[in-house]
Design an enzyme around this catalytic site. Sequence first.
Site, PDB file in Angstrom:
ATOM      1  N   GLU A 105       0.852  -1.291  -0.089  1.00 36.14           N
ATOM      2  CA  GLU A 105       0.021  -0.121  -0.017  1.00 36.14           C
ATOM      3  C   GLU A 105       0.905   1.193   0.106  1.00 36.14           C
ATOM      4  OE1 GLU A 105      -0.205   1.991   2.886  1.00 36.14           O
ATOM      5  OE2 GLU A 105      -0.220   0.985   4.576  1.00 36.14           O
ATOM      6  N   ARG A 160       1.205  -2.294  12.164  1.00 35.57           N
ATOM      7  CA  ARG A 160       0.459  -3.396  11.410  1.00 35.57           C
ATOM      8  C   ARG A 160       0.001  -2.861  10.024  1.00 35.57           C
ATOM      9  NH1 ARG A 160       0.723  -7.701  15.023  1.00 35.57           N
ATOM     10  NH2 ARG A 160      -0.562  -8.924  13.606  1.00 35.57           N
ATOM     11  N   CYS A 201       7.547  -1.602  -2.416  1.00 36.12           N
ATOM     12  CA  CYS A 201       8.764  -2.741  -2.407  1.00 36.12           C
ATOM     13  C   CYS A 201       9.686  -2.386  -1.452  1.00 36.12           C
ATOM     14  CB  CYS A 201       9.088  -2.631  -3.869  1.00 36.12           C
ATOM     15  SG  CYS A 201       9.744  -1.345  -4.428  1.00 36.12           S
ATOM     16  N   HIS A 220      12.269  -0.743  -8.220  1.00 35.92           N
ATOM     17  CA  HIS A 220      11.822  -1.883  -7.647  1.00 35.92           C
ATOM     18  C   HIS A 220      12.945  -2.683  -6.923  1.00 35.92           C
ATOM     19  CE1 HIS A 220       9.216  -5.410  -6.785  1.00 35.92           C
ATOM     20  NE2 HIS A 220      10.101  -6.260  -7.250  1.00 35.92           N
ATOM     21  N   ASP A 279      11.428 -12.154  -3.863  1.00 33.23           N
ATOM     22  CA  ASP A 279      10.564 -10.744  -4.553  1.00 33.23           C
ATOM     23  C   ASP A 279       9.246 -10.614  -3.718  1.00 33.23           C
ATOM     24  OD1 ASP A 279       9.582  -8.706  -5.870  1.00 33.23           O
ATOM     25  OD2 ASP A 279       9.299  -9.545  -7.766  1.00 33.23           O
TER      26      ASP A 279
END
Length: 298
Positions: free
Chosen positions: A52, A77, A82, A119, A139
């Site tokens: 998110e 939490r 990435c 990424h 990944d």
Amino acid sequence: MAHVTDPARGWQGELLDLDAYLERIRFDGDRSPTLRTLRALQRAHVTTIPFENLEIVLERPILLGVANIQDKLVRRRRGGYCFEHTELFAAALERLGFRLTALLGRVVMGTDKIRPATHALLLVQTVDTAQDGRIWLCDVGFGHGPLEPIEFVDGIEVTQDGWSYRLERLTAAAEGLPGVQEWALHQRGPEGWIRRHTFLVAPAHAIDYEVGNHYVSTSPRSPFTGRLYAQRFSPWLHHELDETRLKITPAEGPIETRLLDPDGVPKLLKELFEIELDADDAERLVTGLRRRRAAAEP
């Protein structure tokens, strides 16, 4: 891959509250640095902590470093994208005794365009497979799997609970640099195989992730600065929330799409993504969703 000795090259595993992290991902298995443990850790991480970008759309910075990431993803939490996922996972692997090398990739999603290297992913060795020269691609920060590591072998194709991936070595030397290999990870979707991202086998460090994180979280050209985006992955379903459009993709079967009212998004985030916002943040999020929807209307 050698053990990290220079603190500037490491992933701050010593700062990680390992017990809290393992509780967060609901992992209670063996902690030895084996392939079995690596598989279980990745599966637990990617199916527990969502992807998110809420901090960006709430106009707050994304802060890297283990202290910041574990406060957000573990203690509060929340989810992340990435760079956050990969740094947290790298710290845990480092703490558990795995050997690893961080990489940077370019998300292309089937295009031939040169995209920025935004990424984050890892190459990992385990104590029980290193003697055979085997390496594993992890990944954990893409939001859509893989569920488990993929052996770093050209042409390997794996199916994990219905989700399929393929690794491909694109060049023996990228742009004429001897020894630097370019690879691609492909993913099979409803319309067939798609090249998801490419990457060079060249070590990246925390400072490189800081640079990429700055671009992703602040640039108007970044896909994450102008809209809400969240993903939740499981062995059987992938949920993707793009502003107020919810896309539900099963491992096998037809895709379902729903259009939500902005007022219902905070509740959906809580119930489906396990992200609970306080009243102020929920109001700010809904206001932004309404504003962007109105701006997009003809």
